[in-house]
Scaffold this motif. Sequence first.
Motif, mmCIF file in Angstrom:
data_model
loop_
_atom_site.group_PDB
_atom_site.id
_atom_site.type_symbol
_atom_site.label_atom_id
_atom_site.label_comp_id
_atom_site.label_asym_id
_atom_site.label_seq_id
_atom_site.Cartn_x
_atom_site.Cartn_y
_atom_site.Cartn_z
ATOM 1 N N GLU A 2 57.609 45.558 56.962
ATOM 2 C CA GLU A 2 58.224 45.607 58.276
ATOM 3 C C GLU A 2 59.223 44.465 58.450
ATOM 4 O O GLU A 2 59.126 43.421 57.812
ATOM 5 N N LEU A 3 60.166 44.684 59.346
ATOM 6 C CA LEU A 3 61.198 43.685 59.622
ATOM 7 C C LEU A 3 60.582 42.359 60.060
ATOM 8 O O LEU A 3 61.013 41.289 59.634
ATOM 9 N N GLU A 4 59.546 42.424 60.873
ATOM 10 C CA GLU A 4 58.892 41.204 61.356
ATOM 11 C C GLU A 4 58.331 40.385 60.196
ATOM 12 O O GLU A 4 58.455 39.158 60.169
ATOM 13 N N LEU A 7 61.241 38.751 58.306
ATOM 14 C CA LEU A 7 61.762 37.598 59.046
ATOM 15 C C LEU A 7 60.816 36.409 58.967
ATOM 16 O O LEU A 7 61.254 35.262 58.847
#
Length: 57
Positions: A2-4, A7
């Motif tokens: 996931e993007l989270e 990041l």
Amino acid sequence: MELEQILERFSVTREIVSFTREFGANTRENRTFTREIEAFTREFEANTREFACYARF
């Protein structure tokens, strides 16, 4: 992934790089300080020997 999560890993990586740079700078500073202490110690030892020579008279 996931993007989270991506990041978060990127953030941790940036922190590690920042810490590594700071650690390297501190290491260089410590080497300089150590050389200064060694120079002072040599000078102190020389002065002590010189004083001992004068003290004999």
